[in-house]
Each structure stands twice: as C-alpha cells, then as structure tokens.
Motif scaffolding. Structure first.
Motif, short mmCIF file in Angstrom:
data_model
loop_
_atom_site.label_atom_id
_atom_site.label_comp_id
_atom_site.label_asym_id
_atom_site.label_seq_id
_atom_site.Cartn_x
_atom_site.Cartn_y
_atom_site.Cartn_z
N HIS A 28 -33.73 9.18 18.95
CA HIS A 28 -33.38 8.39 17.77
C HIS A 28 -31.88 8.04 17.78
O HIS A 28 -31.50 6.89 17.52
CB HIS A 28 -33.72 9.17 16.50
N ALA A 29 -31.05 9.01 18.09
CA ALA A 29 -29.59 8.77 18.14
C ALA A 29 -29.25 7.81 19.27
O ALA A 29 -28.36 6.95 19.12
CB ALA A 29 -28.84 10.09 18.31
N THR A 30 -29.95 7.93 20.40
CA THR A 30 -29.70 7.02 21.53
C THR A 30 -29.99 5.58 21.12
O THR A 30 -29.21 4.66 21.43
CB THR A 30 -30.58 7.42 22.72
N ALA A 31 -31.09 5.37 20.41
CA ALA A 31 -31.43 4.01 19.97
C ALA A 31 -30.38 3.47 19.00
O ALA A 31 -29.99 2.30 19.08
CB ALA A 31 -32.80 4.02 19.31
N ARG A 32 -29.90 4.31 18.09
CA ARG A 32 -28.88 3.84 17.14
C ARG A 32 -27.58 3.46 17.84
O ARG A 32 -26.95 2.45 17.51
CB ARG A 32 -28.65 4.91 16.06
N ARG A 33 -27.19 4.30 18.82
CA ARG A 33 -25.96 3.98 19.55
C ARG A 33 -26.10 2.67 20.32
O ARG A 33 -25.16 1.85 20.35
CB ARG A 33 -25.60 5.12 20.51
N GLN A 34 -27.26 2.45 20.93
CA GLN A 34 -27.46 1.20 21.66
C GLN A 34 -27.41 -0.01 20.71
O GLN A 34 -26.88 -1.07 21.07
CB GLN A 34 -28.79 1.24 22.40
N ALA A 35 -27.96 0.15 19.51
CA ALA A 35 -27.93 -0.95 18.54
C ALA A 35 -26.50 -1.27 18.13
O ALA A 35 -26.13 -2.45 18.00
CB ALA A 35 -28.76 -0.58 17.32
N VAL A 36 -25.67 -0.25 17.93
CA VAL A 36 -24.26 -0.47 17.57
C VAL A 36 -23.52 -1.17 18.71
O VAL A 36 -22.75 -2.11 18.50
CB VAL A 36 -23.57 0.86 17.21
N ARG A 37 -23.76 -0.71 19.94
CA ARG A 37 -23.09 -1.34 21.09
C ARG A 37 -23.49 -2.80 21.23
O ARG A 37 -22.66 -3.66 21.56
CB ARG A 37 -23.39 -0.56 22.37
N GLU A 38 -24.77 -3.11 20.98
CA GLU A 38 -25.20 -4.50 21.08
C GLU A 38 -24.54 -5.35 20.00
O GLU A 38 -24.15 -6.50 20.25
CB GLU A 38 -26.71 -4.61 20.97
N ALA A 39 -24.41 -4.81 18.78
CA ALA A 39 -23.75 -5.55 17.71
C ALA A 39 -22.30 -5.85 18.08
O ALA A 39 -21.80 -6.97 17.87
CB ALA A 39 -23.82 -4.77 16.40
N LEU A 40 -21.61 -4.86 18.62
CA LEU A 40 -20.21 -5.07 19.01
C LEU A 40 -20.10 -6.10 20.13
O LEU A 40 -19.22 -6.98 20.09
CB LEU A 40 -19.62 -3.73 19.46
N GLN A 41 -20.99 -6.01 21.12
CA GLN A 41 -20.96 -6.97 22.21
C GLN A 41 -21.24 -8.39 21.71
O GLN A 41 -20.58 -9.35 22.14
CB GLN A 41 -22.00 -6.58 23.28
N ARG A 42 -22.19 -8.51 20.80
CA ARG A 42 -22.52 -9.83 20.27
C ARG A 42 -21.35 -10.42 19.49
O ARG A 42 -21.04 -11.61 19.61
CB ARG A 42 -23.76 -9.73 19.38
N ALA A 43 -20.67 -9.58 18.70
CA ALA A 43 -19.51 -10.06 17.95
C ALA A 43 -18.39 -10.51 18.89
O ALA A 43 -17.73 -11.53 18.65
CB ALA A 43 -19.01 -8.96 17.01
N ARG A 44 -18.18 -9.77 19.97
CA ARG A 44 -17.15 -10.15 20.94
C ARG A 44 -17.48 -11.48 21.60
O ARG A 44 -16.59 -12.30 21.86
CB ARG A 44 -17.00 -9.06 21.99
N GLU A 45 -18.77 -11.70 21.85
CA GLU A 45 -19.16 -12.97 22.47
C GLU A 45 -18.88 -14.15 21.53
O GLU A 45 -18.45 -15.22 21.98
CB GLU A 45 -20.63 -12.92 22.85
N TYR A 46 -19.15 -13.97 20.25
CA TYR A 46 -18.82 -15.03 19.29
C TYR A 46 -17.31 -15.27 19.25
O TYR A 46 -16.84 -16.42 19.18
CB TYR A 46 -19.33 -14.68 17.90
N ALA A 47 -16.54 -14.20 19.27
CA ALA A 47 -15.08 -14.34 19.24
C ALA A 47 -14.59 -15.07 20.49
O ALA A 47 -13.73 -15.97 20.40
CB ALA A 47 -14.42 -12.97 19.13
N GLU A 48 -15.15 -14.72 21.64
CA GLU A 48 -14.75 -15.39 22.88
C GLU A 48 -15.10 -16.87 22.84
O GLU A 48 -14.37 -17.72 23.38
CB GLU A 48 -15.41 -14.72 24.08
N ALA A 49 -16.25 -17.19 22.23
CA ALA A 49 -16.64 -18.60 22.13
C ALA A 49 -15.63 -19.39 21.30
O ALA A 49 -15.49 -20.61 21.48
CB ALA A 49 -18.02 -18.71 21.51
N LEU A 50 -14.94 -18.73 20.38
CA LEU A 50 -13.91 -19.38 19.55
C LEU A 50 -12.52 -19.20 20.14
O LEU A 50 -11.52 -19.57 19.50
CB LEU A 50 -13.94 -18.78 18.13
N ASP A 51 -12.45 -18.63 21.34
CA ASP A 51 -11.18 -18.41 22.03
C ASP A 51 -10.25 -17.52 21.19
O ASP A 51 -9.06 -17.79 21.05
CB ASP A 51 -10.48 -19.74 22.35
N THR A 52 -10.84 -16.47 20.62
CA THR A 52 -10.05 -15.51 19.86
C THR A 52 -10.62 -14.12 20.13
O THR A 52 -11.37 -13.92 21.08
CB THR A 52 -10.06 -15.85 18.35
#
Length: 242
Positions: free
Chosen positions: A149-173
C-alpha cells in the motif's frame, strides 16, 4: 514630537487559482500495482441434525471440537481463527390443527485466515472430507499493514511530481513550492473467490490415518491489484510568455 508608527505590512493573500506573479499547476498522480496475495480466508460451516435439541447441540459441539483441533494442528500457519454465528433451529410439521417439531437443525460458522498457501490446500481438502461440512472460499487478500500500500502511494506521489515538472518544462520554467498534496484514495481490488461444499461421506476423524492420505487441493492464488491516486498543487516560477 510624536512619531507615527509605520503601518504593518498587509498579510499575504492565498489565491487558490494562482496569480500572474505566482501561477499554480495542479496535477494528479496515479499508481497501479499487481502483487501476490499475502493471506487467504475460508469460511467453514458445520451442520448437525437431530430429533431433539440436546442431541443436535451435542452433535454440533462434537463437530466443532473436531474441526477446531484439526485447524489448530497447523500452528502458526493459521493467522486467525474466529467463531461466527451459532444457530439451533426447529423444523416444524403440521399435524392436524397443531404444529409439531419434526427435527432440529444446528449450524456453526468458523472463519479461518491462513498465511501459508500450502497449508491452505491441504486443510481445505481435509475439511471437505468431513461429513456435513461446507467450505466457502478462499478469498485472497493483502494485510491492512502490507508495505505494498505504501509503495503504491509513493509511486503516485512521484508520478504527480514528474507530471508537474513536465508541465513546467513545457512553459520553459520550473516548479516553485508545493502548495497542497491530497490523497484521493488507495484501494485494492475485490478478492478472488472459489467455493467448495461437502460432497462425500465422512471418511475419518481429524488426524486419522485416512486424513493423512487426502490429496491437497491445488489452489492458484489470485493476484491483487492496488490503485493509488493523489492530487498535488505547486507554484511555478512565472514563465515568460511570448
């Protein structure tokens, strides 16, 4: 001359949808795991019949004692053993204008949680060899404290962070700070199930020589699905749009 105190700075207002100076990005992170079950559960229903209440209760008590002794003989591989409902019910028949008790039916239900699946197959076969015994299950599951259960939650958090970084990179920030992290739920799939019922006459008492010859039932564990979801909001360093 009286000195006028400088006005206190105005408190910073939180804008839930961001501002041009502090834009926000909100994303969802998800994780999907497929893992082996950790425990299995079976329900054992014992039945007795008799022409009077005492005979029925004595028969049910004997079957219950025999079954408990068999289950407990497997030691630590039995994670939990619980007694559920006990019922003694009269069956009525009509004679003329009055009702008479024809017979009594007794039932007692046991719930067994098993951590060793080799034990599960052997115990299920031996219980099915008992007279007037019904077995339902197994239901496969994970423990509530399973690290999966904890492994799944950690993976979900990492995916959210990665997705946010991708949006930021798309805006060149790039990302600024984490504003909020919400757990929108970790759930695990319905349990796999099979059913067995008494279909042969009673062969031997628990622990007898005949019981040792019972062929274990080959039960294939059902893999468990775990889904985790989070939502996260971050500030962005204001991008230059042009």
């Amino acid at each position: 001359m009286t000195k006028t105190p400088a006005p206190a700075p105005a408190p910073t207002t939180h804008h839930p949808y961001g501002t041009p100076d502090t834009p926000h990005v909100t994303v969802r992170g998800e994780a999907h795991l497929e893992v082996d079950p950790e425990i299995a559960q079976i329900t054992v229903t014992l039945t007795a019949r008799g022409t009077d209440r005492r005979t029925t209760l004595d028969g049910l008590t004997h079957r219950n004692t025999t079954t408990l002794d068999l289950i407990k003989s497997y030691g630590d591989t039995i994670e939990k053993l619980e007694t559920g409902t006990l019922t003694i019910t009269p069956e009525l028949t009509r004679r003329g204008r009055t009702d008479h008790i024809r017979t009594y039916h007794g039932h007692i239900q046991l719930t067994v949680t098993i951590a060793d699946f080799t034990t599960l197959g052997e115990l299920t076969a031996r219980l099915a060899d008992h007279d007037l015994t019904r077995i339902d299950g197994p239901w496969w599951s994970l423990r509530p404290t399973s690290p999966h259960h904890a492994t799944a939650r950690r993976q979900a958090v990492r995916e959210a962070l990665q997705r946010a970084r991708e949006y930021a990179e798309a805006l060149d920030t790039r990302l600024g700070a984490l504003l909020e992290l919400s757990d929108t739920g970790t759930r695990h799939s319905p349990l796999g199930r099979a059913a067995f019922a008494e279909s042969m006459p009673y062969a031997a008492a628990a622990g007898g020589a005949e019981a040792a010859d019972t062929t274990p039932i080959d039960l294939e564990p059902v893999r468990q699905n775990i889904d985790a979801q989070v939502e996260a909001s971050f500030t962005l360093i204001p991008p230059t749009l042009g």
